[in-house]
Motif scaffolding. Structure first.
Motif, mmCIF file in Angstrom:
data_model
loop_
_atom_site.group_PDB
_atom_site.id
_atom_site.type_symbol
_atom_site.label_atom_id
_atom_site.label_comp_id
_atom_site.label_asym_id
_atom_site.label_seq_id
_atom_site.Cartn_x
_atom_site.Cartn_y
_atom_site.Cartn_z
ATOM 1 N N GLN A 31 -21.219 -45.966 16.490
ATOM 2 C CA GLN A 31 -20.274 -46.109 15.379
ATOM 3 C C GLN A 31 -20.227 -47.552 14.901
ATOM 4 N N MET B 211 -23.238 -48.471 12.835
ATOM 5 C CA MET B 211 -23.151 -47.930 11.474
ATOM 6 C C MET B 211 -22.180 -48.736 10.620
ATOM 7 N N ILE B 212 -21.032 -49.103 11.174
ATOM 8 C CA ILE B 212 -20.042 -49.886 10.432
ATOM 9 C C ILE B 212 -20.617 -51.251 10.054
ATOM 10 N N SER C 86 -23.739 -52.067 9.813
ATOM 11 C CA SER C 86 -24.842 -51.890 8.861
ATOM 12 C C SER C 86 -24.308 -51.780 7.431
ATOM 13 N N ARG C 87 -23.199 -51.073 7.257
ATOM 14 C CA ARG C 87 -22.590 -50.994 5.914
ATOM 15 C C ARG C 87 -22.124 -52.372 5.452
ATOM 16 N N GLN C 88 -21.553 -53.161 6.366
ATOM 17 C CA GLN C 88 -21.121 -54.510 6.007
ATOM 18 C C GLN C 88 -22.311 -55.387 5.637
ATOM 19 N N VAL D 218 -25.086 -54.357 4.282
ATOM 20 C CA VAL D 218 -25.516 -53.950 2.939
ATOM 21 C C VAL D 218 -24.614 -54.587 1.876
ATOM 22 N N LYS D 219 -23.297 -54.563 2.114
ATOM 23 C CA LYS D 219 -22.369 -55.171 1.150
ATOM 24 C C LYS D 219 -22.610 -56.671 1.012
ATOM 25 N N LYS D 220 -22.790 -57.356 2.144
ATOM 26 C CA LYS D 220 -23.022 -58.804 2.101
ATOM 27 C C LYS D 220 -24.354 -59.123 1.425
ATOM 28 N N THR D 221 -25.356 -58.279 1.619
ATOM 29 C CA THR D 221 -26.654 -58.498 0.987
ATOM 30 C C THR D 221 -26.523 -58.378 -0.525
ATOM 31 N N ARG D 222 -25.794 -57.351 -0.983
ATOM 32 C CA ARG D 222 -25.557 -57.205 -2.431
ATOM 33 C C ARG D 222 -24.820 -58.425 -2.975
ATOM 34 N N ARG E 60 -24.918 -56.773 15.207
ATOM 35 C CA ARG E 60 -25.468 -55.410 15.102
ATOM 36 C C ARG E 60 -26.619 -55.213 16.084
#
Length: 114
Positions: free
Chosen positions: A23, A26-27, A29-31, A33-37, A65
């Motif tokens: 879990q 996954m959490i 990894s989403r962060q 992705v947001k920071k990369t954007r 991670r």
């Protein structure tokens, strides 16, 4: 506490830790992705100081991670080992009762672990 009960307790604990680690991966990894954007957006604006801060946070998130991923991998290996031990304890007890009732093949253990 019997050996069988102790192994089952260790197995349940390892499974709980494994699920939690997955879990968290996954959490995080989403962060990431947001920071990369966000980093890509800052690159377009040309704000180098803010970009440095985001990239620093991104590298920290990536390191955390990776640590959770390694922990989850170790727990997965531990779960497989404990499952085999549980099957070995169960198989051993059945062998004592009736030696013809259990085949004890290793391929059966791997099917149950999947």
């Amino acid at each position: 506490m019997s050996s069988h009960t102790n192994i089952r307790f260790q197995l349940k604990t390892a499974e709980r830790h494994f699920r939690y680690a997955c879990q968290q991966v996954m959490i995080i990894s989403r962060q990431v992705v947001k920071k990369t954007r966000r980093c890509h957006g800052v690159v377009r604006t040309g704000d180098t100081i803010f970009r440095y801060n985001i990239r620093l946070r991104l590298s920290i998130l990536d390191g955390v991670r990776n640590m959770y991923y390694e922990f989850a991998a170790r727990k997965a290996a531990e779960i497989v080992e404990l499952q085999q031990r549980v099957l070995g304890v169960i198989s051993h007890s059945y062998i004592i009762l009736d030696e013809t009732s259990v085949s004890g093949s290793e391929s059966d253990c791997f099917e149950l672990c999947d």
